[in-house]
Design a protein around this motif. Structure first.
Motif, PDB file in Angstrom:
ATOM      1  N   ASP A 104       0.894  -1.142   0.000  1.00  0.00           N
ATOM      2  CA  ASP A 104       0.000   0.000   0.000  1.00  0.00           C
ATOM      3  C   ASP A 104       0.940   1.202   0.000  1.00  0.00           C
ATOM      4  O   ASP A 104       1.989   1.162   0.648  1.00  0.00           O
ATOM      5  CB  ASP A 104      -0.900   0.011   1.232  1.00  0.00           C
ATOM      6  CG  ASP A 104      -1.903  -1.137   1.234  1.00  0.00           C
ATOM      7  OD1 ASP A 104      -2.253  -1.624   0.142  1.00  0.00           O
ATOM      8  OD2 ASP A 104      -2.335  -1.535   2.324  1.00  0.00           O
ATOM      9  N   VAL A 106      -4.340   1.716  -1.875  1.00  0.00           N
ATOM     10  CA  VAL A 106      -4.657   0.683  -0.882  1.00  0.00           C
ATOM     11  C   VAL A 106      -5.297  -0.491  -1.605  1.00  0.00           C
ATOM     12  O   VAL A 106      -6.307  -0.314  -2.292  1.00  0.00           O
ATOM     13  CB  VAL A 106      -5.623   1.213   0.199  1.00  0.00           C
ATOM     14  CG1 VAL A 106      -5.953   0.132   1.217  1.00  0.00           C
ATOM     15  CG2 VAL A 106      -5.047   2.429   0.894  1.00  0.00           C
ATOM     16  N   GLY A 107      -4.702  -1.658  -1.458  1.00  0.00           N
ATOM     17  CA  GLY A 107      -5.241  -2.842  -2.115  1.00  0.00           C
ATOM     18  C   GLY A 107      -5.371  -2.686  -3.616  1.00  0.00           C
ATOM     19  O   GLY A 107      -6.307  -3.186  -4.226  1.00  0.00           O
TER      20      GLY A 107
END
Length: 110
Positions: free
Chosen positions: A63, A86-87
């Motif tokens: 991330d 993120v992700g």
């Protein structure tokens, strides 16, 4: 050394306090890269996860916080967040600011 001020204690807000801690590490004598590593590489080593996280390399999970200026030039630049990944999902500053306003509004209503 590991960054650690994001503990659940009164008036220490996860995420925000980390920027202050990185500045304190630099003030105490670490260079900016060493300070950044207290929150990235060093914890991965300590937890035995350095093969999969902790640095940005091909094949590792990551991330990311994308900054407007280099924290290697001034560690305070960690506060100049342009976006977060993120992700695998990009969250631009506009969305981050809205999330923060929503949380602040919800906290004020309780």
């Amino acid at each position: 050394m590991l960054a650690a001020t994001d503990a659940l204690v009164w008036y220490v807000f996860p995420g925000f306090s980390l920027h202050d801690e990185l500045e304190l590490f630099v003030k105490a004598g670490l260079n900016p890269m060493e300070a950044l590593q207290t929150a990235t590489r060093n914890p991965a080593i300590y937890l035995g996860l350095i093969e999969t996280v902790g640095t940005v390399e091909k094949g590792k999970k990551a991330d990311l916080v994308l900054l407007e200026a280099s924290p290697l030039e001034n560690i305070s630049n960690t506060k100049r967040i342009a976006a977060v990944v993120v992700g695998g999902r990009l969250i631009p500053k506009v969305s981050l600011d809205k999330m923060l306003r929503d949380v602040e509004a919800a906290a004020g209503k309780s």
